[in-house]
Each structure stands twice: as structure tokens, then as C-alpha cells.
Design an enzyme around this catalytic site. Structure first.
Site, PDB file in Angstrom:
ATOM      1  N   ALA A  60      -3.814  68.346  87.623  1.00 51.82           N
ATOM      2  CA  ALA A  60      -3.829  67.621  88.896  1.00 51.82           C
ATOM      3  C   ALA A  60      -3.805  68.476  90.154  1.00 51.82           C
ATOM      4  CB  ALA A  60      -2.641  66.654  88.932  1.00 51.82           C
ATOM      5  N   ALA A  61      -3.317  69.715  90.101  1.00 57.03           N
ATOM      6  CA  ALA A  61      -3.148  70.498  91.331  1.00 57.03           C
ATOM      7  C   ALA A  61      -4.503  70.730  92.016  1.00 57.03           C
ATOM      8  CB  ALA A  61      -2.477  71.834  91.007  1.00 57.03           C
ATOM      9  N   PRO A  62      -4.496  70.778  93.352  1.00 60.52           N
ATOM     10  CA  PRO A  62      -3.326  70.701  94.248  1.00 60.52           C
ATOM     11  C   PRO A  62      -2.864  69.296  94.585  1.00 60.52           C
ATOM     12  CG  PRO A  62      -5.288  71.165  95.517  1.00 60.52           C
ATOM     13  CD  PRO A  62      -5.726  71.157  94.081  1.00 60.52           C
ATOM     14  N   GLY A  63      -3.595  68.270  94.141  1.00 55.37           N
ATOM     15  CA  GLY A  63      -3.092  66.919  94.328  1.00 55.37           C
ATOM     16  C   GLY A  63      -4.071  65.917  94.919  1.00 55.37           C
ATOM     17  N   GLU A  80       0.496  69.457  86.127  1.00 62.40           N
ATOM     18  CA  GLU A  80      -0.211  70.728  86.307  1.00 62.40           C
ATOM     19  C   GLU A  80       0.438  71.789  85.409  1.00 62.40           C
ATOM     20  OE1 GLU A  80      -2.384  73.835  86.942  1.00 62.40           O
ATOM     21  OE2 GLU A  80      -2.957  71.868  87.753  1.00 62.40           O
ATOM     22  N   ASP A 129      -9.625  66.541  84.569  1.00 62.37           N
ATOM     23  CA  ASP A 129     -10.500  67.436  85.332  1.00 62.37           C
ATOM     24  C   ASP A 129     -10.220  68.839  84.803  1.00 62.37           C
ATOM     25  OD1 ASP A 129     -12.342  68.172  87.347  1.00 62.37           O
ATOM     26  OD2 ASP A 129     -10.689  68.737  88.660  1.00 62.37           O
ATOM     27  N   CYS A 167     -16.135  70.980  87.484  1.00 61.16           N
ATOM     28  CA  CYS A 167     -16.868  71.380  88.693  1.00 61.16           C
ATOM     29  C   CYS A 167     -17.867  72.479  88.340  1.00 61.16           C
ATOM     30  CB  CYS A 167     -15.914  71.827  89.795  1.00 61.16           C
ATOM     31  SG  CYS A 167     -14.872  73.235  89.361  1.00 61.16           S
TER      32      CYS A 167
END
Length: 320
Positions: A16-19, A39, A83, A136
């Protein structure tokens, strides 16, 4: 659409980071849904915790764990966002170092890591639940080939999502694979690059998932490193209780629990830089929540001649 047959929905943002993903997800989820925002990297997990606490939603648990730790906890989720770490080809346009670090060997290493992460977290997805897979990067090995692998090895079903032609989203680049996956390509879409697919866990008689909702949550949480859970009891010093700063940001904090003082823009900026501020003479003494345009900024301890700034040192704004 999320399943609605459970009394309490649970969602997990695994990496999850940075949020940004978690704050957007929390805003889209039903209010009663509990979001676990996780994270694995400890340093990044602290940044994640800061951003989730600033959002102020009480139904958020921030953790610092790997997917296999979640599997051990036996928690079940209706939605899991993965992700996953990738070779980062979406960074090529703005980071020359990302180009230098790229190699076929690293792509294959990332592909194998991604599969391992999905395999570890799959038992935590409730039957009928939704898993969002995203990267990504652009190559098919980390994207279409992994989605195909999830379907073939784990029995997932790919769910089509309605999109509009003007969005510029393109589909599969893997020859012979025509399932609905979504590519956000820089120059065609206003993004740095994103691949995603939405998958559903079909019921299976030999499913490994821990299907009983009766898992004891407190016991399950002992398997996890919990950084924040939306409950703030404060620090006891002698007979006094010093409130935890994040409590001031909770959206469900009773309006009458602490007095509030509205700040002007200059004073609010001084506060957010963690500088000393002075409240109006009529302001109550003790712990006060300061606000700007009605939005909670945090605590001060008002002594009258000055107010001790309780804004966390690591959160402070550093520009002049």
C-alpha cells in the site's frame, strides 16, 4: 461489485505505501467496511501509517507484514488489492536509474516474486471475493502472463470492467490472450503507466481459504505487526492522559470531547511547521484541537501565554 452477503466487509491493500491507493480505496468503500492497509517495508510502512492517520477514518488497520503472514492470520477478505512490486518500466521516463537497473533477468525475478505473493495471499480471499492485480510496468511476463497463470493455477475468473473509448485504455498485448485486461499507456492515457486486471475467486470444493468468518480478529491480529488500528487511548503520565495525535484527526471523534479553536492561514502554517503558536486569550486551557476552515489539524496544549505544539515532528511541513 463487492459481495454484499456478509455483515462486515473486509478489504486489504497488500502493497500500500505510500498510501494513495489506500486513501482512495477507503473513500470508495462502504463506511462499515474495515480496510487493512499493509506495507512489507518497515520504512515505507511508517509513511503509509502517517497518510492513513491523516485521512482520519476509524475503520483502518495499518500493518507491516508479508503476504504469508496474512495467510497465517487466517483473516478473510472480500477485496484484495495487489499492486505488486515490479521491474518499474513506468519509471523510465523520469528516472534514468530505473533504465540502468532493468534487465531480462530482473523481469523474470519480478514475475516469480509476483506469483509467489499472489499464491501466498490467495487463501485470504473469500470465495466470490475480488482480487485486483496491478503493476506499473509494461512487459507481458509480469502482466498478461501472470494473469493467465492466476486463472490457470488458482482458478480465478477474469471480470470485465466497463470503460469508455475516450479514456484511451488498451487491452492485452499477449498473442492469443484476449481476456479483458487494462493497460494505461503513457502518451495515450494521462498516466505514468499502469496495468491492471480484476479477478474473482470462484467457489471450489478444495479451496484452501479459511471460510469460517468466525476467526477471532484479536487472535488473528497477533500474527500481524499492527502499526495503527484507529483506536487511540493516549499515554498515561502520572494522573494525566496525553492524547495520541492521530485521535484529533478521526472523522468520528465526538465534537464535544475536546475544545476546538479555529486558526487563520498564517497560524495554521506555523502549526503545521511545528512552530510555536499563540491562541486567542479566550481559548480554553489544556488540550485543544486546532482547525483551519473547520478541518482538524491536530492537538496543542494551551498554556495561555503560549500553546505547546503537539504536531508530530516527522509530519511537519519543511518549506518556508
Amino acid at each position: 461489485m463487492l459481495p454484499t452477503h456478509h455483515s462486515s466487509l473486509q478489504a486489504l491493500d497488500l502493497c500500500a505505501a505510500p498510501g494513495g491507493k489506500s486513501t482512495l480505496l477507503r473513500a470508495a468503500l462502504p463506511e462499515e467496511c474495515v480496510l487493512y492497509s499493509n506495507e512489507p517495508d518497515h520504512r515505507r510502512a511508517n509513511i503509509l501509517m502517517e497518510n492513513m492517520q491523516k485521512q482520519g477514518h476509524p475503520n483502518v488497520v495499518v500493518t507491516n507484514n508479508y503476504a504469508r503472514d496474512y495467510q497465517k492470520s487466517k483473516l478473510l477478505f472480500d477485496l484484495i488489492l495487489t499492486d505488486v512490486p515490479c521491474s518499474g518500466e513506468g519509471m523510465f521516463r523520469k528516472d534514468a536509474g530505473a533504465i540502468g537497473e532493468w534487465s531480462i533477468a530482473n523481469v523474470l525475478k519480478c514475475r516469480d516474486l509476483q506469483r509467489s505473493i499472489i499464491e501466498d495471499i490467495w487463501p485470504c480471499l473469500r470465495e466470490g471475493g475480488i482480487l485486483i492485480y496491478s503493476t506499473c510496468t509494461f512487459n507481458t511476463r509480469e502482466n498478461e502472463e501472470n494473469v493467465k497463470w492466476i486463472c490457470e493455477e488458482l482458478g480465478a475468473e477474469i471480470i470485465p470492467i466497463e470503460i469508455k473509448p475516450e479514456w484511451g485504455i488498451t487491452g492485452s498485448l499477449l498473442e492469443g490472450f484476449t481476456a479483458p485486461v487494462y493497460r494505461f499507456i503513457p502518451g495515450i492515457t494521462p498516466t505514468e503507466g499502469l496495468f491492471m486486471a480484476v479477478l474473482k475467486k470462484a467457489p471450489h470444493p478444495q479451496s484452501l481459504s479459511h471460510e469460517a468468518r468466525g476467526v477471532n480478529t484479536q487472535k488473528a491480529l497477533k500474527c500481524l505487526k499492527v502499526l495503527s488500528n484507529g483506536e487511540y487511548k493516549g499515554e498515561i503520565k502520572g494522573k494525566a492522559i496525553i492524547p495520541e495525535h492521530a485521535e484529533a484527526l478521526l472523522i468520528n471523534l465526538p465534537a464535544d470531547k475536546y475544545p476546538h479553536v479555529e486558526l487563520d492561514l498564517d497560524t495554521a502554517l506555523h502549526y503545521l511547521r511545528r512552530e510555536a503558536i499563540v491562541l486567542p486569550p479566550e481559548a480554553p486551557r489544556g488540550y485543544v484541537i486546532v482547525t483551519y476552515k473547520g478541518k482538524h489539524l491536530g492537538f496543542v496544549k494551551n498554556l495561555g501565554n503560549r500553546a505547546n505544539n503537539m504536531y508530530p515532528q516527522e509530519w511537519r511541513i519543511r518549506y518556508k
